[in-house]
Scaffold this motif. Structure first.
Motif, PDB file in Angstrom:
ATOM      1  N   UNK A 132       4.006   9.320   3.165  1.00  0.00           N
ATOM      2  CA  UNK A 132       5.024   8.390   3.658  1.00  0.00           C
ATOM      3  C   UNK A 132       6.174   9.208   4.225  1.00  0.00           C
ATOM      4  N   UNK A 133       6.217   9.307   5.553  1.00  0.00           N
ATOM      5  CA  UNK A 133       7.174  10.179   6.227  1.00  0.00           C
ATOM      6  C   UNK A 133       8.248   9.357   6.931  1.00  0.00           C
ATOM      7  N   UNK A 134       9.476   9.861   6.867  1.00  0.00           N
ATOM      8  CA  UNK A 134      10.587   9.271   7.610  1.00  0.00           C
ATOM      9  C   UNK A 134      11.250  10.371   8.430  1.00  0.00           C
ATOM     10  N   UNK A 135      11.861   9.992   9.546  1.00  0.00           N
ATOM     11  CA  UNK A 135      12.578  10.955  10.374  1.00  0.00           C
ATOM     12  C   UNK A 135      13.922  11.276   9.744  1.00  0.00           C
ATOM     13  N   UNK A 160     -11.383   9.662   4.071  1.00  0.00           N
ATOM     14  CA  UNK A 160     -10.629   8.525   4.586  1.00  0.00           C
ATOM     15  C   UNK A 160      -9.579   8.097   3.573  1.00  0.00           C
ATOM     16  N   UNK A 161      -9.962   7.994   2.316  1.00  0.00           N
ATOM     17  CA  UNK A 161      -9.030   7.606   1.260  1.00  0.00           C
ATOM     18  C   UNK A 161      -8.534   8.854   0.531  1.00  0.00           C
ATOM     19  N   UNK A 162      -7.236   8.851   0.192  1.00  0.00           N
ATOM     20  CA  UNK A 162      -6.619  10.037  -0.384  1.00  0.00           C
ATOM     21  C   UNK A 162      -6.264   9.889  -1.851  1.00  0.00           C
ATOM     22  N   UNK A 163      -6.251   8.656  -2.366  1.00  0.00           N
ATOM     23  CA  UNK A 163      -5.936   8.455  -3.760  1.00  0.00           C
ATOM     24  C   UNK A 163      -4.496   8.751  -4.124  1.00  0.00           C
ATOM     25  N   UNK A 164      -3.608   8.747  -3.149  1.00  0.00           N
ATOM     26  CA  UNK A 164      -2.186   8.991  -3.372  1.00  0.00           C
ATOM     27  C   UNK A 164      -1.452   7.661  -3.269  1.00  0.00           C
ATOM     28  N   UNK A 165      -0.736   7.229  -4.294  1.00  0.00           N
ATOM     29  CA  UNK A 165       0.036   5.976  -4.187  1.00  0.00           C
ATOM     30  C   UNK A 165       0.969   6.020  -2.989  1.00  0.00           C
ATOM     31  N   UNK A 166       0.995   4.915  -2.241  1.00  0.00           N
ATOM     32  CA  UNK A 166       1.696   4.927  -0.961  1.00  0.00           C
ATOM     33  C   UNK A 166       2.119   3.528  -0.578  1.00  0.00           C
ATOM     34  N   UNK A 167       3.184   3.446   0.201  1.00  0.00           N
ATOM     35  CA  UNK A 167       3.555   2.162   0.785  1.00  0.00           C
ATOM     36  C   UNK A 167       3.327   2.182   2.299  1.00  0.00           C
ATOM     37  N   UNK A 168       2.292   2.909   2.729  1.00  0.00           N
ATOM     38  CA  UNK A 168       1.899   2.883   4.140  1.00  0.00           C
ATOM     39  C   UNK A 168       1.720   1.444   4.590  1.00  0.00           C
ATOM     40  N   UNK A 169       2.269   1.133   5.717  1.00  0.00           N
ATOM     41  CA  UNK A 169       2.120  -0.202   6.277  1.00  0.00           C
ATOM     42  C   UNK A 169       1.508  -0.128   7.653  1.00  0.00           C
ATOM     43  N   UNK A 170       1.578  -1.235   8.357  1.00  0.00           N
ATOM     44  CA  UNK A 170       0.973  -1.287   9.690  1.00  0.00           C
ATOM     45  C   UNK A 170       1.865  -0.652  10.753  1.00  0.00           C
ATOM     46  N   UNK A 171       3.161  -0.468  10.431  1.00  0.00           N
ATOM     47  CA  UNK A 171       4.078   0.191  11.349  1.00  0.00           C
ATOM     48  C   UNK A 171       4.553   1.487  10.696  1.00  0.00           C
ATOM     49  N   UNK A 172       4.271   2.652  11.282  1.00  0.00           N
ATOM     50  CA  UNK A 172       4.740   3.903  10.693  1.00  0.00           C
ATOM     51  C   UNK A 172       6.254   3.918  10.549  1.00  0.00           C
TER      52      UNK A 172
END
Length: 549
Positions: free
Chosen positions: A94-97, A328-340
């Motif tokens: 989960x990356x932010x600028x 494909x799956x990383x098993x890392x909890x994430x809040x990835x959504x449809x919009x980066x």
């Protein structure tokens, strides 16, 4: 790269490795030789754990470090301003600028889109991000300036970066701080090492400088289309590792790894990963001691998209992936959504006191902006673009403001007040690459019309025109990157609710002349006289027009 090949072994200061035109041609040929696959995800996968690609948007040439429990990543944005984005994450997915390394790389005509010059596909390329003794360092290089640039800061998220330049151009440089000494690994085909001064500001007189891995791609195949490059050097448990990419002819982008007990070699190497063209990058460890590689994949018109690949260690070698594949799956909890998170909507509500440089960090100008002719405070709640000159086309327009498109589908809308346009002005919402399209308003003497334009490097055509009898208009676009369909459709609305398609389908294609995935673009340019004004009331993004709030 220059016009001829240079033997680094006889003159390591010459960094022009391979003819740039030949290199671009080989990459161009190869772009169509790899099946990237589909990354359609279920809603469960999107919400429960991280999946690859970790960002389905153009984030090429990643360089990742960890400082404490925070990861930082730099990437390539070439001709864009500001340049070399710094992204931050707590979980590698989960990356932010957070920041940019420079506001402007240079003030030349090419970087400023002046006097018929441009820096499309150039600017600054692959960077190397490092942290040493409380200071963050970043090395990058530019075929526009013909230099290697070294930046440093004490505050990676908010601070300004101080710059030094090396007069030699070191292709794909990678920094290593090693027991009081500093090195750059670099090159294409032959991989070299050059020693820098302790503050990494210049080449060290009498320091180590030599080719350490000649013909580095030969371990992947006898017939190499793209010589090994994209160096990432690391020291792990006393051993030096250099990660590279190469491209066997008729094959795919391939990740290599070399290792040695000594910085100067000799090095032994092997193929680290050969899966769907996912390659080029370095490694990073977690506080818990797990290792990952951050690589990327060419994925058509959306650009080059990053993948996170688990790494295990076996007999002193890093082993990439799961059974030789990037999972494909990383098993890392994430809040990835449809919009980066590196893309976002903007109401341009910056108030009246904010400096005009305080745009959200997701925004980048197409080239160096002319700050006299844009504002988010002159009319609060609006982005005002004023034409400071006349231009000939969408791609020649200065002060074009951009954000990344994203997959598998992405859409954007904007609302514009066009009451301040002058005859000959063109304003709108575009998709920026060499083969571009846009929807917008064309002003003539006494009238305005809605138009859709489809253009290429050879010229542009007005596909459809609709009379416009009002000053406020809503514009929209939908881009479809599923299974590399790479098509976009443009729309307009007079009430912001009912959308009408206009023009034809834009067939998007990743062209090396721009070397960048498609960008949403807000623009205003004059063809007859300057000083026309367009006020953008909002910019909104979502997977589709129907899903934009």
């Amino acid at each position: 790269m220059g016009g001829h090949q240079v033997d680094l072994r006889s003159n390591p200061q010459n960094i022009v490795i391979v003819s740039r035109s030949v290199w671009l041609l080989t990459v161009w040929i190869g772009l169509f030789g790899v099946v990237s696959g589909s990354f359609a995800q279920s809603q469960e996968a999107l919400s429960d754990s991280a999946h690859n690609p970790i960002i389905w948007a153009d984030v090429p040439d990643p360089s990742v470090i960890r400082v404490g429990d925070t990861y930082y990543m730099s990437s390539t944005t070439m001709h864009m301003s500001p340049g070399v984005p710094i992204m931050a994450s707590r979980n590698l997915v989960d990356w932010r600028l957070a920041n940019y390394v420079y506001d402007t790389l240079a003030t030349s005509d090419a970087m400023a889109l002046r006097n018929g010059r441009n820096a499309y596909g150039e600017g600054s390329w692959a960077s190397s991000l490092r942290y040493h003794d409380g200071t963050y360092y970043l090395a990058t290089f530019s075929y526009t300036t013909e230099k290697t640039h070294i930046y440093r800061t004490d505050d990676v998220g908010n601070g300004a970066w101080r710059e030094s330049t090396l007069d030699s151009l070191y292709h794909d440089p990678s920094l290593l701080f090693d027991d009081g000494r500093v090195y750059l690994a670099y090159g294409g085909g032959d991989i070299g090492i050059v020693e820098l001064t302790a503050d990494a500001s210049s080449v060290k007189d009498g320091g180590l400088q030599k080719v350490i891995i000649p013909n580095a791609g030969e371990i992947a195949a006898d017939d190499i289309m793209l010589p090994a490059e994209g160096a990432h050097i690391h020291k792990v448990n006393g051993t030096y590792y250099i990660f590279l990419i190469t491209w066997p002819r008729g094959g795919m982008r391939t990740q290599l790894v070399y290792r040695s007990d000594h910085i100067a070699g000799p090095y032994e190497g092997r193929v680290a990963l050969q899966d769907a063209g996912i390659a080029q990058g370095g490694i990073v460890n977690t506080p818990e001691g797990n290792w990952y590689a951050m690589l990327f994949q060419d994925h058509g018109a959306v650009g080059r998209i990053p993948h996170l690949v688990p790494v295990m260690w076996r007999d002193g070698w890093p082993v990439f992936g799961t059974d030789g594949e990037a999972p494909q799956q990383l098993g890392i909890p994430s809040d990835q959504g449809e919009v980066p998170k590196i893309v976002t909507s903007d109401a341009f509500d910056y108030g009246t006191q904010a400096g005009d440089a305080d745009l959200k960090p997701v925004w980048q100008w197409n080239h160096n902006p002319d700050d006299r002719f844009w504002s988010v405070t002159e009319r609060p709640g609006f982005l005002r673009l004023t034409n400071g000159r006349t231009d000939t086309s969408f791609t020649a327009t200065r002060n074009t403001l951009t954000q990344r498109t994203f997959g598998p589908q992405s859409a954007a809308t904007t609302t514009i007040d066009v009451g301040g346009l002058k005859p000959g002005d063109r304003v709108g919402l575009g998709l920026l690459q060499e083969n571009y399209g846009w929807v917008g308003v064309k002003a003539t003497d006494g009238s305005r019309s809605l138009v859709m334009v489809n253009g290429t490097g050879e010229g542009a055509g007005e596909i459809e025109s609709v009379p416009l009898d009002r000053e406020t208009v809503h514009l929209g676009v939908e881009a479809d990157f599923r299974d590399q369909i790479d098509e976009a459709v443009f729309y307009y609305s007079l009430d912001g609710e009912k959308w009408t398609q206009i023009g034809n389908v834009l067939e998007m294609s990743y062209e090396l002349s721009h070397f960048m995935g498609y960008r949403f673009a807000l623009f205003n340019y004059a063809t007859e006289e300057p000083r026309g004004v367009a006020d953008f009331d909002s910019f909104k993004v979502g997977p589709t027009l129907d899903e934009i709030e």
